[in-house]
Design a protein around this motif. Structure first.
Motif, PDB file in Angstrom:
ATOM      1  N   ALA A  43       0.644  -1.206  -0.332  1.00 23.14           N
ATOM      2  CA  ALA A  43       0.319   0.096  -0.459  1.00 23.14           C
ATOM      3  C   ALA A  43       0.913   1.159  -0.038  1.00 23.14           C
ATOM      4  CB  ALA A  43      -1.107  -0.047   1.171  1.00 23.14           C
ATOM      5  N   PRO A  44       0.499   2.631  -0.371  1.00 20.70           N
ATOM      6  CA  PRO A  44       1.429   3.365  -0.815  1.00 20.70           C
ATOM      7  C   PRO A  44       0.655   4.194   1.252  1.00 20.70           C
ATOM      8  CG  PRO A  44      -0.514   3.814  -1.597  1.00 20.70           C
ATOM      9  CD  PRO A  44      -0.935   2.780  -1.575  1.00 20.70           C
ATOM     10  N   GLU A  45       2.517   4.836   0.671  1.00 15.82           N
ATOM     11  CA  GLU A  45       2.756   5.098   2.260  1.00 15.82           C
ATOM     12  C   GLU A  45       1.720   7.399   2.709  1.00 15.82           C
ATOM     13  OE1 GLU A  45       6.722   5.469   2.972  1.00 15.82           O
ATOM     14  OE2 GLU A  45       7.517   3.623   2.294  1.00 15.82           O
ATOM     15  N   THR A  46       0.624   6.351   3.191  1.00 19.17           N
ATOM     16  CA  THR A  46      -0.329   7.710   3.096  1.00 19.17           C
ATOM     17  C   THR A  46      -0.310   8.349   4.911  1.00 19.17           C
ATOM     18  OG1 THR A  46      -1.821   6.065   3.498  1.00 19.17           O
ATOM     19  CG2 THR A  46      -1.906   6.488   1.569  1.00 19.17           C
ATOM     20  N   GLY A  47       0.931   7.728   5.689  1.00 20.90           N
ATOM     21  CA  GLY A  47       0.258   8.382   7.136  1.00 20.90           C
ATOM     22  C   GLY A  47       0.925   9.735   7.026  1.00 20.90           C
ATOM     23  N   ALA A  48       0.385  10.875   7.885  1.00 17.75           N
ATOM     24  CA  ALA A  48       1.038  12.225   8.276  1.00 17.75           C
ATOM     25  C   ALA A  48       2.208  12.011   9.101  1.00 17.75           C
ATOM     26  CB  ALA A  48      -0.303  12.716   8.693  1.00 17.75           C
ATOM     27  N   THR A  49       2.727  11.567   9.259  1.00 18.25           N
ATOM     28  CA  THR A  49       3.923  11.239   9.974  1.00 18.25           C
ATOM     29  C   THR A  49       4.479  10.438   9.898  1.00 18.25           C
ATOM     30  OG1 THR A  49       2.624   9.916  12.243  1.00 18.25           O
ATOM     31  CG2 THR A  49       2.340  12.055  12.011  1.00 18.25           C
ATOM     32  N   PHE A  50       6.116   9.991  10.306  1.00 18.30           N
ATOM     33  CA  PHE A  50       7.072   9.196  10.159  1.00 18.30           C
ATOM     34  C   PHE A  50       6.288   7.353  11.467  1.00 18.30           C
ATOM     35  CE2 PHE A  50       9.959  12.314   9.829  1.00 18.30           C
ATOM     36  CZ  PHE A  50      10.481  12.055   7.824  1.00 18.30           C
ATOM     37  N   ALA A  51       5.656   8.172  11.968  1.00 17.15           N
ATOM     38  CA  ALA A  51       5.940   6.891  13.425  1.00 17.15           C
ATOM     39  C   ALA A  51       4.271   5.903  12.401  1.00 17.15           C
ATOM     40  CB  ALA A  51       5.020   7.003  14.146  1.00 17.15           C
ATOM     41  N   GLU A  52       3.443   7.117  11.720  1.00 15.61           N
ATOM     42  CA  GLU A  52       2.011   5.629  10.947  1.00 15.61           C
ATOM     43  C   GLU A  52       2.409   5.186   9.834  1.00 15.61           C
ATOM     44  OE1 GLU A  52      -0.591   8.945   9.958  1.00 15.61           O
ATOM     45  OE2 GLU A  52      -1.127   9.464  11.508  1.00 15.61           O
ATOM     46  N   ASN A  53       3.495   5.600   9.518  1.00 19.20           N
ATOM     47  CA  ASN A  53       3.566   4.827   7.829  1.00 19.20           C
ATOM     48  C   ASN A  53       4.341   3.809   8.336  1.00 19.20           C
ATOM     49  OD1 ASN A  53       2.462   6.672   5.612  1.00 19.20           O
ATOM     50  ND2 ASN A  53       4.396   8.088   5.524  1.00 19.20           N
ATOM     51  N   ALA A  54       5.155   3.652   9.490  1.00 14.36           N
ATOM     52  CA  ALA A  54       6.259   3.211   9.977  1.00 14.36           C
ATOM     53  C   ALA A  54       4.992   1.588  10.396  1.00 14.36           C
ATOM     54  CB  ALA A  54       7.158   2.976  11.254  1.00 14.36           C
ATOM     55  N   LEU A  55       4.136   1.831  11.782  1.00 17.62           N
ATOM     56  CA  LEU A  55       3.115   1.004  12.013  1.00 17.62           C
ATOM     57  C   LEU A  55       2.631   0.605  10.482  1.00 17.62           C
ATOM     58  CD1 LEU A  55       1.897   2.523  14.743  1.00 17.62           C
ATOM     59  CD2 LEU A  55       2.429   0.427  14.292  1.00 17.62           C
ATOM     60  N   LEU A  56       1.675   1.171   9.049  1.00 19.16           N
ATOM     61  CA  LEU A  56       1.034   0.735   8.317  1.00 19.16           C
ATOM     62  C   LEU A  56       1.973  -0.650   7.491  1.00 19.16           C
ATOM     63  CD1 LEU A  56      -0.769   2.974   5.831  1.00 19.16           C
ATOM     64  CD2 LEU A  56       1.056   1.723   4.831  1.00 19.16           C
ATOM     65  N   LYS A  57       3.484   0.181   7.147  1.00 19.92           N
ATOM     66  CA  LYS A  57       4.353  -1.000   6.226  1.00 19.92           C
ATOM     67  C   LYS A  57       4.499  -2.501   7.581  1.00 19.92           C
ATOM     68  CE  LYS A  57       7.727   1.982   5.853  1.00 19.92           C
ATOM     69  NZ  LYS A  57       8.909   2.568   4.813  1.00 19.92           N
ATOM     70  N   ALA A  58       4.494  -1.981   8.463  1.00 18.17           N
ATOM     71  CA  ALA A  58       4.863  -3.971   9.441  1.00 18.17           C
ATOM     72  C   ALA A  58       3.438  -4.044   9.498  1.00 18.17           C
ATOM     73  CB  ALA A  58       5.161  -3.034  11.277  1.00 18.17           C
ATOM     74  N   ARG A  59       2.339  -3.613   9.807  1.00 15.25           N
ATOM     75  CA  ARG A  59       0.883  -4.453   9.715  1.00 15.25           C
ATOM     76  C   ARG A  59       0.819  -5.251   8.194  1.00 15.25           C
ATOM     77  NH1 ARG A  59      -2.381   0.940  12.072  1.00 15.25           N
ATOM     78  NH2 ARG A  59      -1.535   0.630  14.879  1.00 15.25           N
ATOM     79  N   GLU A  60       1.433  -4.268   7.705  1.00 13.48           N
ATOM     80  CA  GLU A  60       1.287  -4.985   6.149  1.00 13.48           C
ATOM     81  C   GLU A  60       1.648  -6.597   5.924  1.00 13.48           C
ATOM     82  OE1 GLU A  60       0.312  -2.445   1.874  1.00 13.48           O
ATOM     83  OE2 GLU A  60       2.012  -2.368   2.880  1.00 13.48           O
ATOM     84  N   ALA A  61       3.101  -6.217   6.511  1.00 11.20           N
ATOM     85  CA  ALA A  61       4.234  -7.035   6.393  1.00 11.20           C
ATOM     86  C   ALA A  61       3.450  -8.673   7.417  1.00 11.20           C
ATOM     87  CB  ALA A  61       5.141  -7.129   6.715  1.00 11.20           C
ATOM     88  N   VAL A  62       3.350  -7.938   8.079  1.00 15.19           N
ATOM     89  CA  VAL A  62       2.431  -8.946   8.806  1.00 15.19           C
ATOM     90  C   VAL A  62       1.389  -9.891   8.240  1.00 15.19           C
ATOM     91  CG1 VAL A  62       1.497  -9.551  11.014  1.00 15.19           C
ATOM     92  CG2 VAL A  62       3.333  -8.550  11.365  1.00 15.19           C
ATOM     93  N   ARG A  63       0.468  -8.940   8.489  1.00 15.75           N
ATOM     94  CA  ARG A  63      -1.127  -9.645   7.480  1.00 15.75           C
ATOM     95  C   ARG A  63      -0.176 -10.232   5.939  1.00 15.75           C
ATOM     96  NH1 ARG A  63      -4.343  -5.773   3.300  1.00 15.75           N
ATOM     97  NH2 ARG A  63      -5.604  -7.043   2.514  1.00 15.75           N
ATOM     98  N   TYR A  64       0.128 -10.797   5.387  1.00 14.55           N
ATOM     99  CA  TYR A  64       0.723 -11.066   4.001  1.00 14.55           C
ATOM    100  C   TYR A  64       2.299 -12.059   4.506  1.00 14.55           C
ATOM    101  CZ  TYR A  64      -1.992  -7.647   1.123  1.00 14.55           C
ATOM    102  OH  TYR A  64      -3.203  -7.054   0.653  1.00 14.55           O
ATOM    103  N   THR A  65       2.348 -12.046   5.546  1.00 20.33           N
ATOM    104  CA  THR A  65       3.788 -13.147   5.763  1.00 20.33           C
ATOM    105  C   THR A  65       3.208 -14.015   7.170  1.00 20.33           C
ATOM    106  OG1 THR A  65       4.964 -11.669   6.622  1.00 20.33           O
ATOM    107  CG2 THR A  65       5.301 -11.772   4.236  1.00 20.33           C
TER     108      THR A  65
END
Length: 203
Positions: A43-65
């Motif tokens: 998914a695109p990094e749509t967070g307004a902060t670094f923390a939001e984007n980091a969590l988005l990427k980590a959650r997505e990785a767990v979900r798919y793998t």
């Protein structure tokens, strides 16, 4: 038995940097990158902060793998540009990951800014998420200033134009181990290591 930990990045420079930190600090954990797992839609990094984007990427990785995952989002915040490029650092020039174009645009924007007003910071938010739903995120920064010309062949991104406070060299002129010890990402991942160890420890 070794655990597998996914670093949710395709950036080879970043992956090597994070592997150095985590492999030595969390024994028995095999650190892999996105190139080592089946490709999934990112998914695109749509967070307004670094923390939001980091969590988005980590959650997505767990979900798919189904693996525990660490992700970071980092960038350069420049005082004279009101904190930009910020979360847009990797695509500041309009082309994601084009380090040369991003750096050239930044230097052009700061061309008329005097040396005493070229301060800024590298910021890194690092997140770890487990398949069981545990989440931790933290943020660290590395202050310095933007120099007028690129110097040094180490590092990546804006490293060649960032001179950390207290040093007379740029981040790209530091040896990898020295950069790890000082940098925003090094600080964030060093602080995250005990959390990773705690979350991955067998019950």
């Amino acid at each position: 038995m070794s655990s597998r930990l996914l670093l949710a990045t395709r950036n080879p420079g970043k992956l090597a940097e994070l592997q150095r930190l985590l492999r030595s600090a969390v024994p028995g954990v095999e650190v892999i990158g996105l190139q080592d797992v089946e490709k999934y839609p990112e998914a695109p990094e749509t967070g307004a902060t670094f923390a939001e984007n980091a969590l988005l990427k980590a959650r997505e990785a767990v979900r798919y793998t189904g693996l525990a995952a660490v992700a970071d989002d980092s960038g350069l915040t420049v005082d004279a540009l009101n904190g930009m490029p910020g979360v847009l650092s990797a695509r500041w020039s309009g082309r994601h990951g084009d380090d040369d174009a991003n750096t050239a645009l930044l230097l052009g924007q700061l061309a008329d800014v005097p040396d005493d007003r070229r301060g800024g910071a590298f910021v890194c938010a690092a997140a770890v998420v487990t398949p069981g739903g545990a989440e931790r995120v933290l943020e660290r920064s590395w202050r310095g200033r933007v120099v007028r010309e690129k110097r040094g062949g180490n590092g990546f991104g804006y490293d060649p134009v960032f001179q950390p406070d207290g040093l007379d060299v740029t981040a790209a002129e530091l040896a990898p181990a020295e950069k790890d010890a000082r940098s925003h990402r090094g600080q964030a991942f060093s602080a995250l290591v005990p959390l990773v160890a705690e979350l991955l420890r067998p019950a």
